[in-house]
Structures are given as structure tokens and as C-alpha cells.
Design an enzyme around this catalytic site. Structure first.
Site, PDB file in Angstrom:
ATOM      1  N   HIS A 145      57.811  -5.322  14.263  1.00 45.98           N
ATOM      2  CA  HIS A 145      58.132  -6.838  15.103  1.00 45.98           C
ATOM      3  C   HIS A 145      58.306  -7.567  14.024  1.00 45.98           C
ATOM      4  O   HIS A 145      57.542  -7.929  13.001  1.00 45.98           O
ATOM      5  CB  HIS A 145      56.956  -7.515  15.364  1.00 45.98           C
ATOM      6  N   MET A 202      55.896 -10.210   8.557  1.00 46.38           N
ATOM      7  CA  MET A 202      56.020 -11.652   8.212  1.00 46.38           C
ATOM      8  C   MET A 202      56.114 -11.867   6.990  1.00 46.38           C
ATOM      9  O   MET A 202      56.227 -11.147   6.216  1.00 46.38           O
ATOM     10  CB  MET A 202      54.836 -12.342   8.627  1.00 46.38           C
ATOM     11  N   MET A 248      55.844 -13.543  23.377  1.00 46.79           N
ATOM     12  CA  MET A 248      54.911 -13.986  22.744  1.00 46.79           C
ATOM     13  C   MET A 248      54.250 -14.966  23.484  1.00 46.79           C
ATOM     14  O   MET A 248      54.711 -15.745  24.020  1.00 46.79           O
ATOM     15  CB  MET A 248      55.235 -14.482  21.757  1.00 46.79           C
ATOM     16  N   HIS A 269      51.885  -1.400  17.081  1.00 46.84           N
ATOM     17  CA  HIS A 269      52.167  -2.796  16.584  1.00 46.84           C
ATOM     18  C   HIS A 269      52.406  -3.223  15.328  1.00 46.84           C
ATOM     19  O   HIS A 269      51.121  -2.972  14.323  1.00 46.84           O
ATOM     20  CB  HIS A 269      52.558  -3.581  17.620  1.00 46.84           C
ATOM     21  N   ASP A 304      52.995  -5.741  12.329  1.00 48.82           N
ATOM     22  CA  ASP A 304      54.108  -7.077  12.179  1.00 48.82           C
ATOM     23  C   ASP A 304      54.570  -7.357  11.058  1.00 48.82           C
ATOM     24  O   ASP A 304      53.402  -7.518   9.869  1.00 48.82           O
ATOM     25  CB  ASP A 304      53.027  -8.223  12.340  1.00 48.82           C
ATOM     26  N   ASP A 337      52.593  -9.514  23.590  1.00 50.97           N
ATOM     27  CA  ASP A 337      51.863  -9.633  21.945  1.00 50.97           C
ATOM     28  C   ASP A 337      51.024 -11.465  21.980  1.00 50.97           C
ATOM     29  O   ASP A 337      51.870 -12.170  22.250  1.00 50.97           O
ATOM     30  CB  ASP A 337      52.783  -9.490  20.594  1.00 50.97           C
TER      31      ASP A 337
END
Length: 218
Positions: A62, A33, A133, A29, A31, A171
């Protein structure tokens, strides 16, 4: 029951080695951002492209970013196995999900803790996964929000009614103490950050979490 360790809790200076530590996981996974949609800046497409070259497992990207309509399909084109956009940020989630699928990835929609699922339930035919989430997105190592479990249950019920193979992912604060409640509520993909990367043996932590999840499989 799939385990997707979050590299947000990994050593960013040694990501190739950190990915190899979780070679027995189902997904990695990642992330993304942008410091706009969430108050943190992590990594973007160039780093993800590099990770795709070395990851022993498929990458679950994600995207906690503004304007996913513009940027998300590029992650699918680069080779991510699954691309998740936040419905709060998408202008046209239906078209976006179709573009992600057309580029060869599984399309997933994420919901922040304050975002209800019901207004978006009609998007299920376009989706391969829904991410609930269980922390406010932006930072790793946060405490699990148990008040999100009813939403997990609601998504699972909607998926049952709809039929088809749609995964329900959780998550945030997911570890051996919270995973069982998530599984009981209907989750089948578990993102774990510090529970895996904070363990002395990340691969053993993955196996422990997977065994726990399978005991609670529906």
C-alpha cells in the site's frame, strides 16, 4: 473473504518472525509511507524486497507516497502480489494501473476518507481492487470511521454493475467489532493491524477475523 494483516502494527525489528506469525493469512499488508503524501515515514523498496524473500504469504503493498506513477511499478517488478496507489497522488492513474498489471501484480486504487469514489468509477476496468480507507492514512491504531461505510457500499455496487473480479478492501481500525459492518457493506478484503498483532496469538486472531467475515459474506 481475505484477511491481510498490516505489519504497521508489527515489531519492525523482527519482521521475518512477525510475518511467520501470520502464515495463515491471505496477504501481508505492507504500508509504504514517504513522509510527504502522509506525515509518517515507514519503509521503502529495499525493505519490501527483503520481506518478499521471507514472507510466507503474498505481499499487498500500500503505497502512501507522492509520485506513484514513477515508483509503484517497481514494487510490482520486485514481486509484490498486489500494488495499491493513492488516486489523489497519481498523475495518470489509468496508465499507472496498466503498468502495475504489466509488471505482474494486481493493480489497486486507494481512496482517502475525504476522496469520493464517483469521479474514479470509470477506472474499474483497469483495477483488480479498490481500497476504501476507513482512517486517515499515516498511522496505525486509529479509530474506525463509520462514515466511510456508504462509500464501501457504493464501490461494491459499482463493481457489481461492472462485473469481473474486483476486490473491495477496507483498511483502518478494522477488528472484530467493525469487520462485520464492513462485510455487510460489501468489503471482501480486510486489513487488520493491531487487531492481529496486538493479540497474544496472531494466527488465532486471523482465524477469528476470517470466520467473522465468512459469516457475513454476500
Amino acid at each position: 473473504m481475505l484477511i491481510s494483516p498490516s505489519i504497521l502494527s508489527a515489531d519492525f525489528a523482527n519482521l521475518e518472525a512477525e510475518l511467520k506469525r501470520i502464515a495463515n493469512a491471505d496477504w501481508a499488508h505492507v504500508d509504504v509511507m514517504d513522509n510527504h503524501f502522509v506525515p509518517n515515514l515507514t519503509l521503502g523498496l529495499p525493505v519490501v524486497e527483503a520481506l518478499l524473500q521471507v514472507s510466507p504469504v503474498p505481499i499487498d503493498a500500500h503505497l502512501m507516497i507522492e509520485d506513484p506513477d514513477r515508483w509503484a511499478p517497481g514494487y510490482a517488478e520486485a514481486g509484490c502480489g498486489s500494488v495499491t496507489f493513492h488516486v489523489e497522488a497519481a498523475r495518470d492513474p489509468r496508465t499507472l494501473a496498466r503498468a502495475i498489471r504489466a509488471a505482474g501484480a494486481r493493480a489497486a486504487m486507494a481512496l482517502k476518507p475525504g476522496t469520493p469514489f464517483a469521479p474514479y468509477a470509470d477506472l474499474l476496468p483497469e483495477l483488480d481492487m479498490v481500497l476504501v480507507m476507513t482512517v486517515e492514512p499515516g498511522f496505525g491504531g486509529q479509530s474506525f470511521l463509520a462514515d466511510q461505510l456508504p462509500k464501501v457500499r457504493e464501490v461494491r455496487e459499482a463493481v457489481r454493475r461492472h462485473g469481473g473480479e474486483i476486490w473491495v478492501q477496507v483498511d483502518g481500525g478494522v477488528g472484530s467489532d467493525t469487520l462485520e459492518r464492513c462485510a455487510d457493506a460489501g468489503a471482501d478484503v480486510f486489513v487488520a493491524g493491531s487487531a492481529v498483532y496486538g493479540a497474544p496469538d496472531a494466527a488465532a486472531a486471523v482465524e477469528r477475523l476470517r470466520a467473522l467475515a465468512q459469516r457475513h459474506a454476500h
